[in-house]
Scaffold this motif. Structure first.
Motif, PDB file in Angstrom:
ATOM      1  N   MET A   1       0.850  -1.208   0.000  1.00  0.00           N
ATOM      2  CA  MET A   1       0.000   0.000   0.000  1.00  0.00           C
ATOM      3  C   MET A   1       0.880   1.251   0.000  1.00  0.00           C
ATOM      4  N   GLU A   3      -0.450   4.315  -0.944  1.00  0.00           N
ATOM      5  CA  GLU A   3      -1.353   5.449  -1.092  1.00  0.00           C
ATOM      6  C   GLU A   3      -1.016   6.625  -0.171  1.00  0.00           C
ATOM      7  N   THR A   7      -0.509  10.331  -1.584  1.00  0.00           N
ATOM      8  CA  THR A   7      -1.454  11.341  -1.121  1.00  0.00           C
ATOM      9  C   THR A   7      -0.716  12.544  -0.539  1.00  0.00           C
ATOM     10  N   ILE A  39      -3.244   2.155  -7.649  1.00  0.00           N
ATOM     11  CA  ILE A  39      -3.633   3.039  -6.549  1.00  0.00           C
ATOM     12  C   ILE A  39      -5.155   3.021  -6.411  1.00  0.00           C
ATOM     13  N   ASP A  41      -8.449   4.727  -5.278  1.00  0.00           N
ATOM     14  CA  ASP A  41      -8.905   6.090  -4.991  1.00  0.00           C
ATOM     15  C   ASP A  41      -9.529   6.227  -3.608  1.00  0.00           C
ATOM     16  N   TYR A  43      -8.616   4.828  -0.861  1.00  0.00           N
ATOM     17  CA  TYR A  43      -7.574   5.030   0.150  1.00  0.00           C
ATOM     18  C   TYR A  43      -6.977   6.428   0.058  1.00  0.00           C
ATOM     19  N   VAL A  44      -6.831   6.912  -1.169  1.00  0.00           N
ATOM     20  CA  VAL A  44      -6.301   8.266  -1.332  1.00  0.00           C
ATOM     21  C   VAL A  44      -7.230   9.266  -0.640  1.00  0.00           C
TER      22      VAL A  44
END
Ligand SMILES: [Zn+2]
Length: 113
Positions: A1, A3, A7, A39, A41, A43-44
């Motif tokens: 992960m 992200e 971010t 990626i 989205d 999680y972002v």
């Protein structure tokens, strides 16, 4: 992960541009997201709330434009969309020579006030 890292990068870009433009608040961030990046989205958006806390970008809406994976066939010069990891050219059956889109991850524009 990964992200969280991406971010943070996005937040840095957005805040820099917002400050350069004398923004009081960032309302919306438009992001291009290639399907090949892996990626997510969701999680972002989750990390966005964390990394922008107490900044002028807090609460900004993230708008993702998904970019499909498109490949190019050197043999017949066909451009085609990759689905289900199938890299064979639908026209001539050769394997795709190049991936020409799908790796994008970038801030396209921001809306400020
Ligand atoms: Zn082909």
């Amino acid at each position: 992960m990964h992200e969280l890292g991406v971010t943070e990068s996005i937040a840095g870009i957005v805040l820099r541009h917002a400050e350069m433009n004398g923004a009081r608040r960032v309302i919306k961030v438009n992001i291009k997201l290639g399907e090949l990046t892996g990626i997510v989205d969701h999680y972002v958006s989750f990390y966005w709330d964390l990394v922008t806390r107490d900044t002028i970008a807090q609460g900004a809406e993230l708008n993702f434009t998904k970019v499909p994976v498109v490949a190019y066939c050197n043999k017949c010069r066909e451009e085609f969309r990759i689905q289900e990891y199938d890299l064979t050219c639908p026209r001539c059956g050769e394997l795709a020579s190049d991936i020409i889109s799908g790796r994008e991850f970038m801030v396209e524009s921001i809306e400020i006030e």
